[in-house]
Motif scaffolding. Structure first.
Motif, PDB file in Angstrom:
ATOM      1  N   GLY A 467      20.498  75.703  24.924  1.00 34.96           N
ATOM      2  CA  GLY A 467      21.661  76.578  24.865  1.00 34.96           C
ATOM      3  C   GLY A 467      22.596  76.223  23.745  1.00 34.96           C
ATOM      4  N   GLU A 468      23.847  76.564  23.949  1.00 37.69           N
ATOM      5  CA  GLU A 468      24.856  76.359  22.915  1.00 37.69           C
ATOM      6  C   GLU A 468      26.065  75.695  23.568  1.00 37.69           C
ATOM      7  N   PHE A 469      26.592  74.738  22.884  1.00 43.00           N
ATOM      8  CA  PHE A 469      27.789  74.096  23.409  1.00 43.00           C
ATOM      9  C   PHE A 469      28.738  73.878  22.247  1.00 43.00           C
ATOM     10  N   GLY A 470      29.907  74.424  22.437  1.00 41.80           N
ATOM     11  CA  GLY A 470      30.908  74.275  21.383  1.00 41.80           C
ATOM     12  C   GLY A 470      30.430  74.783  20.042  1.00 41.80           C
ATOM     13  N   GLY A 471      29.652  75.804  20.057  1.00 42.46           N
ATOM     14  CA  GLY A 471      29.156  76.402  18.818  1.00 42.46           C
ATOM     15  C   GLY A 471      27.959  75.703  18.231  1.00 42.46           C
ATOM     16  N   THR A 472      27.425  74.699  18.955  1.00 41.40           N
ATOM     17  CA  THR A 472      26.243  73.971  18.449  1.00 41.40           C
ATOM     18  C   THR A 472      25.049  74.221  19.379  1.00 41.40           C
ATOM     19  N   ASP A 473      23.926  74.563  18.739  1.00 37.21           N
ATOM     20  CA  ASP A 473      22.709  74.728  19.541  1.00 37.21           C
ATOM     21  C   ASP A 473      22.188  73.366  19.959  1.00 37.21           C
ATOM     22  N   PHE A 474      21.673  73.321  21.162  1.00 36.69           N
ATOM     23  CA  PHE A 474      21.123  72.043  21.616  1.00 36.69           C
ATOM     24  C   PHE A 474      19.908  72.273  22.526  1.00 36.69           C
ATOM     25  N   THR A 475      19.115  71.237  22.563  1.00 34.77           N
ATOM     26  CA  THR A 475      18.008  71.182  23.523  1.00 34.77           C
ATOM     27  C   THR A 475      17.998  69.784  24.095  1.00 34.77           C
ATOM     28  N   LEU A 476      18.033  69.686  25.394  1.00 36.78           N
ATOM     29  CA  LEU A 476      18.038  68.377  26.039  1.00 36.78           C
ATOM     30  C   LEU A 476      16.860  68.287  26.995  1.00 36.78           C
ATOM     31  N   SER A 477      16.147  67.181  26.941  1.00 36.01           N
ATOM     32  CA  SER A 477      15.039  66.966  27.878  1.00 36.01           C
ATOM     33  C   SER A 477      15.174  65.581  28.479  1.00 36.01           C
ATOM     34  N   ILE A 478      15.043  65.528  29.783  1.00 31.83           N
ATOM     35  CA  ILE A 478      15.054  64.251  30.495  1.00 31.83           C
ATOM     36  C   ILE A 478      13.666  64.075  31.096  1.00 31.83           C
ATOM     37  N   TYR A 479      12.975  63.004  30.686  1.00 33.53           N
ATOM     38  CA  TYR A 479      11.584  62.833  31.087  1.00 33.53           C
ATOM     39  C   TYR A 479      11.464  61.929  32.303  1.00 33.53           C
ATOM     40  N   SER A 480      10.693  62.445  33.257  1.00 33.93           N
ATOM     41  CA  SER A 480      10.527  61.692  34.496  1.00 33.93           C
ATOM     42  C   SER A 480       9.045  61.688  34.859  1.00 33.93           C
ATOM     43  N   PRO A 481       8.445  60.523  35.024  1.00 34.27           N
ATOM     44  CA  PRO A 481       7.018  60.504  35.387  1.00 34.27           C
ATOM     45  C   PRO A 481       6.818  60.984  36.823  1.00 34.27           C
ATOM     46  N   GLY A 482       5.661  61.489  37.069  1.00 32.26           N
ATOM     47  CA  GLY A 482       5.393  61.982  38.417  1.00 32.26           C
ATOM     48  C   GLY A 482       3.920  61.908  38.761  1.00 32.26           C
ATOM     49  N   VAL A 483       3.624  61.792  40.001  1.00 29.53           N
ATOM     50  CA  VAL A 483       2.240  61.901  40.492  1.00 29.53           C
ATOM     51  C   VAL A 483       2.254  62.918  41.624  1.00 29.53           C
ATOM     52  N   LYS A 484       1.165  63.611  41.770  1.00 27.09           N
ATOM     53  CA  LYS A 484       1.164  64.643  42.808  1.00 27.09           C
ATOM     54  C   LYS A 484      -0.194  64.689  43.503  1.00 27.09           C
ATOM     55  N   ALA A 485      -0.136  65.148  44.705  1.00 21.52           N
ATOM     56  CA  ALA A 485      -1.369  65.386  45.469  1.00 21.52           C
ATOM     57  C   ALA A 485      -1.175  66.724  46.170  1.00 21.52           C
TER      58      ALA A 485
END
Lengths: 567, 427
Positions: A467-485
């Motif tokens: 998105g945009e914040f204060g007129g600046t475009d941004f992309t934020l990603s928070i990485y979290s490992p996961g396992v699933k069954a």
């Protein structure tokens, strides 16, 4: 449009044919022109060293996927190929018809010479005998008996020649990736020999396809390309070419198998139990575990004989007929009422890759407004409330490992998950929150038309905001490992389409890193502190979806595993 | 009560009739595609099954469940039916044999019994068709049928006469086998010089001896000189070596053959073998058949000859046997050629002719006059096989009868065998 023929390394092939009874596949003898027809006007490469068309590799892939076990190959001596290439390159107007004329002139007589060789015919005699002929007077009395007229008719009219062609190939750098795209196809000619001095080629089919690849040059894996046990050192550009060419050749392989003349067909000769059928085919014809076959019966309707599909089977055990000619392949019926001996099994060629699309909900996850703050820039989250649910979507490419490991319906999947947190956005937020979940998973299906399938997998969930914040475009990603069954129940709607319902639990672990693209600046960071301590992108998931068995895919997915098929 | 019994009997008859009918093949389609040996033939036969049930759906379901099993049973029945009844040379040719078979249909077409006759069944179908909108199925397959097993059961059930019984009555026919020589050529010479002709003769010999026939392949020109002079007097035409040889040897039937190699395309060769069977006494053609080998490249002529000969001789032989049975009913056949010395006057000749006719009438069950001239009498006679088991007895009674008729001529023999008496009448 100028087209030329490019010479490639010679590969030699031999031919055989099998005698035809109703529904019995007649083995085809195939000759390669050891060339590829290229439309140079359609080739647009970046021109950097090592980026020229990798035609040796292209032919390697073509030979692997097109020259399959159902064919026998005629060895064409070098001088005949050279003669063909010289004459083809002298053509002012190259098209399928003019090329066919050159093939008629230069190659067809040579193929007939090969087929006329008594030694070769003797080699093929056994394969051309039907069961009754093996027990006939001539066979039992005259051990050295050659081929009969009818068998020779089959032999001489089941010879084919193929020529791959490339209509366009281009490379570029896009978003930092080496991208390569290739389009083209394959021409198949059948030699029609009337035994009165007239033999010529007839075009059977021209199949077209494409392949493409994008390779990140920063990744170490872009410096080598693996195909089965072979590993080639590459530049990223070459890697992209190999990748796209493999996808291209694999598609052509399926399209070749889909040609009626080349489809494997075999009558059911044994019904050991209802919905289990034995056919006299196996590794010799390139059949593998889980290969699909339609059940076809011939019906007389209004004085005409028509083939009617009655069901669908999957190979349950491949016959080792290359070691013991009497060993049969056994199949299991998934669709349709039971049939009896004599019904025909007709191959349903596929890539062995399923495309699965699902949608559902993830419950018991935890995403708080705190987790959607932009560290160092905004103290308020993009979402205004805590949520424990997500609306999820999944796109999976599932590659069937059965022919490699010998376990039926065992899949390795590339799972691209996408989820939207079920929460309200802050009113002044100008951003979009989602969870991207690339996973690698393994699935084993149990059952038949209706099945149950447990899945385990591992990967990364990335809580992302754009998105945009204060007129600046941004992309934020928070990485979290996961396992699933998870567990899945499904039902085969048709040979290609499957409906499934899935429920599972994903354990979302604590985030370990993040990445912020702030106004074009890439700022990776390590997660510290308690901000994401309570972030849980896992939880209980339920979904429903459809799966489709692919016959064509422009990208290479797990193609490196293909040479390892042995079951 | 009477009515009930009538109803019961009628019901039983209908049921029995339906059962018998149900054992007969539905399709009855079949073709003999190859004679593999003297005992076995390969038959491509078709079987049909129509589903049973109250409605279309039930019939379709019945075809799904039972169609292939029942159509295969029908195909096996059709294969046996083909060997027994179809084609130009079926095993059961005579009306009485066919009638007798009707009482044993249930036995011969029983699935269990059929396993004795069908020694091989191809696993692949030649064709397999769903018919009548799914309420029926038709299949065709190759079956190897053992004719000898079938024949033994036919004999055991008195449907046909055993070859052994025929042999016990008058002996099996003695069959001479000789190449068909072009005009003026001596077949014995051909036989000794041509390897392929010799091989063909040995194939026929092997085929016939395996079935218990006495076979002669002449290798020397025995008695031909005497016969040649007698024959020339009768016909004055060109010599028929085969006929003369058969007569001189005394065979009942003689078989001639000729073959040629044909180019069959794609470098393959096919052998065509023409086989003809003749009645020895009259040279009457009993049957002729051409057998073809498969068109094969690189098999060698000997194997092709054997393949072609097997087919041809099998068909011809059944016609020979048919003739032999019919002829046996008339009695034992002899050809008699009488050479009359030229010095009899017309009155004496009349007396001789009449005496001859009386003598023949006295000993023969029937006779046929072929030639009657001043110098030659050529007769076919059929005598009681129980009374005349050898030519000498025929001659003895014929001479006694002729002499007692009181002509001026004296009957004496030049030579004789089991088929022909070569006699002369002198003072």
């Amino acid at each position: 449009m100028k087209r030329t023929i490019i010479t490639l390394a010679l590969i030699t092939v031999l031919s055989l044919a099998l005698f035809a009874q109703e529904g019995v596949y007649v083995r085809k003898s195939v000759s390669s022109l050891e060339s590829v027809w290229i439309n140079h006007a359609g080739v647009d490469l970046r021109g950097e060293p090592g980026e020229e068309l990798q035609l040796d590799r292209f032919m390697d892939f073509i030979k692997f996927y097109v020259e399959v076990d159902r064919f026998d190959y005629n060895k064409l001596p070098d001088e005949f190929i050279d003669e063909f290439l010289n004459k083809a390159n002298q053509l002012t107007d190259i098209n399928i018809n003019t090329l066919a004329d050159v093939v008629n002139e230069t190659i067809v007589p040579r193929v007939l010479d090969i087929l006329n060789d008594p030694d070769i015919q003797k080699e093929r005699a056994e394969g051309l005998m039907s069961e009754a002929e093996r027990r006939s007077f001539l066979r039992s009395k005259a051990q050295e008996v050659g081929l009969t007229f009818e068998q020779l008719e089959v032999l001489f009219n089941s010879a084919y020649i193929y020529l791959p062609f490339i209509t366009s190939a281009n490379s570029e750098i896009s978003r930092g990736n080496n991208v390569f795209r290739i389009e083209g196809g394959i021409i198949w000619w059948n030699i029609v020999d009337d035994d009165v001095g007239k033999a010529e080629v007839r075009e059977v089919v021209s199949a077209t396809t494409r392949g493409s690849s994008a390779v990140n040059p920063q990744r170490p894996s872009s410096r080598r390309f693996r195909f089965g046990h072979q590993v080639w050192e590459t530049t990223p550009a070459q890697h992209a070419q190999y990748d796209a060419m493999l996808a291209f050749a694999k598609n052509l392989g399926v399209k070749t198998k889909q040609i009626d003349d080349f489809k494997l067909t075999a009558p059911i000769v044994e019904v050991p139990q209802p919905k289990r059928y034995g056919i006299e085919m196996g590794f010799l014809e390139g059949i593998h575990l889980d290969d699909g076959f339609h059940i076809v019966e011939y019906e007389e309707q209004d004085g005409e004989v028509v083939a009617v599909r009655k069901g669908f089977v999957r190979v349950a055990k491949t016959g080792r007929n290359h070691e013991d000619p009497t060993e049969k392949t056994y199949t299991r019926q998934l669709i349709g009422r039971p049939v009896s001996e004599g019904a025909i099994l007709m191959e349903h060629p596929r890539l062995g890759i399923d495309l699965r699309v699902g949608a559902g909900m993830t419950l018991m996850s935890n995403i708080e407004p705190l987790h959607t703050q932009i560290p160092g820039y905004a103290n308020e989250g993009v979402i205004s409330e805590e949520t424990d649910s997500q609306i999820s979507f999944n796109l999976l490419f599932s590659y069937n490992l059965a022919p490699i490991i010998g376990w039926s319906q065992t899949f390795i999947s590339l799972d691209a998950g996408f989820a939207l947190p079920n929460a309200s956005y802050r009113s002044d937020a100008d951003a979009f929150v989602f969870v991207a979940s690339p996973y690698l998973s393994f699935t084993k299906k149990f059952g038949g038309r209706a099945y149950f399938a447990p899945t385990i997998g591992g990967g990364v969930d990335a809580l992302s905001m754009m998105g945009e914040f204060g007129g600046t475009d941004f992309t934020l990603s928070i990485y979290s490992p996961g396992v699933k069954a998870s567990g899945e129940i499904g039902y085969l709607l048709s040979p290609d389409w499957t409906f499934f319902l899935s429920a599972g639990y994903k354990v979302g672990l604590e985030p370990f890193s993040g990445n912020l693209d702030w106004g074009g600046s890439d700022i990776p960071f390590i997660i510290t502190g308690d901000q994401y301590k309570d972030l849980n992108l896992g939880g209980l998931s339920i979904s429903a979806g459809l799966s489709y068995s692919l016959a064509e895919l422009p990208w290479n997915v797990f193609g490196f595993l293909d040479p390892l098929k042995r079951h | 009560m009477k009515r009930r019994i009538t109803i019961c009997i009628t019901a039983v008859l209908i049921t029995a009739g339906a059962y018998l009918y149900s054992q007969m093949p539905v399709s009855r389609e079949g073709t003999i595609v190859e004679t593999i040996s003297h005992a076995e033939v390969m038959v491509e036969a078709t079987g049909v099954y129509h589903g049973e049930g109250r409605n279309e759906r039930a019939k379709r379901r019945d075809v799904d469940d039972n169609g292939i099993t029942n159509s295969l049973i029908d195909a096996r029945r059709s294969a046996i039916y083909t060997v027994l009844f179809s084609g130009t040379d079926p095993m059961l040719r005579l009306p009485e044999e066919r009638n007798a078979f009707e009482g044993h249909v249930d036995y011969f077409f029983d699935p269990q019994t059929m396993t004795k006759y069908i020694t091989f069944e191809e696993s692949h179908f030649q064709t397999r068709r769903i018919i009548d909108g799914g309420t029926g199925i038709r299949v065709s397959k190759n079956f190897r049928v053992n004719k000898e097993n079938l024949y033994r059961d036919l004999v055991a059930r008195n449907i046909t006469v055993a070859r052994e019984d025929l042999a016990a009555q008058v002996g099996n026919p003695i069959i001479m086998v000789i190449p068909d020589a072009p005009a003026g050529k001596n077949p014995i010479e051909m036989l000794t010089t041509n390897q392929e002709l010799r091989h063909a003769a040995s194939v026929v010999q092997s085929y016939l001896t395996a079935r218990g026939y006495d076979v002669i392949v002449p290798e020397q020109q025995a008695l031909l000189a005497d016969l040649a002079s007698a024959q020339t007097m009768i016909s004055g035409g060109e010599r028929d070596y085969a006929y003369e040889l058969a007569l001189s040897i005394g065979s009942d039937v003689y078989i001639t053959y000729s073959g040629s190699v044909q180019q069959a395309g794609r470098g393959t060769e096919r052998y065509a073998m023409n086989v003809s069977a003749f009645e020895t006494t009259t040279a009457r053609l009993l049957g002729t058949e051409t057998g073809y080998s498969a068109a094969v490249a690189g098999a060698g002529h000997m194997a092709l000859i054997e393949d072609a000969m097997n087919t041809a001789v099998d068909n011809v032989l059944s016609r020979v046997m048919s003739y032999w049975r019919t002829d046996l009913e008339r009695g034992l056949q002899y050809k008699i050629i009488v050479n009359i010395e030229p010095h009899f006057d017309d009155q004496q000749l009349d007396e001789i002719h009449l005496a001859w006719m009386d003598a023949v009438d006295e000993i023969a069950k029937s006779s046929r006059e072929l030639v009657l001239t001043k110098q030659t009498i050529d007769y076919l006679i059929w005598v009681d096989s129980n009374r005349y088991d050898r030519a000498l007895r025929v001659y003895r009674d014929l001479k006694n009868a002729f002499d007692s008729a009181g002509s001026d001529g004296v009957l004496s023999s030049i030579n004789m065998n089991r088929k022909m008496l070569l006699l002369k009448i002198d003072y």
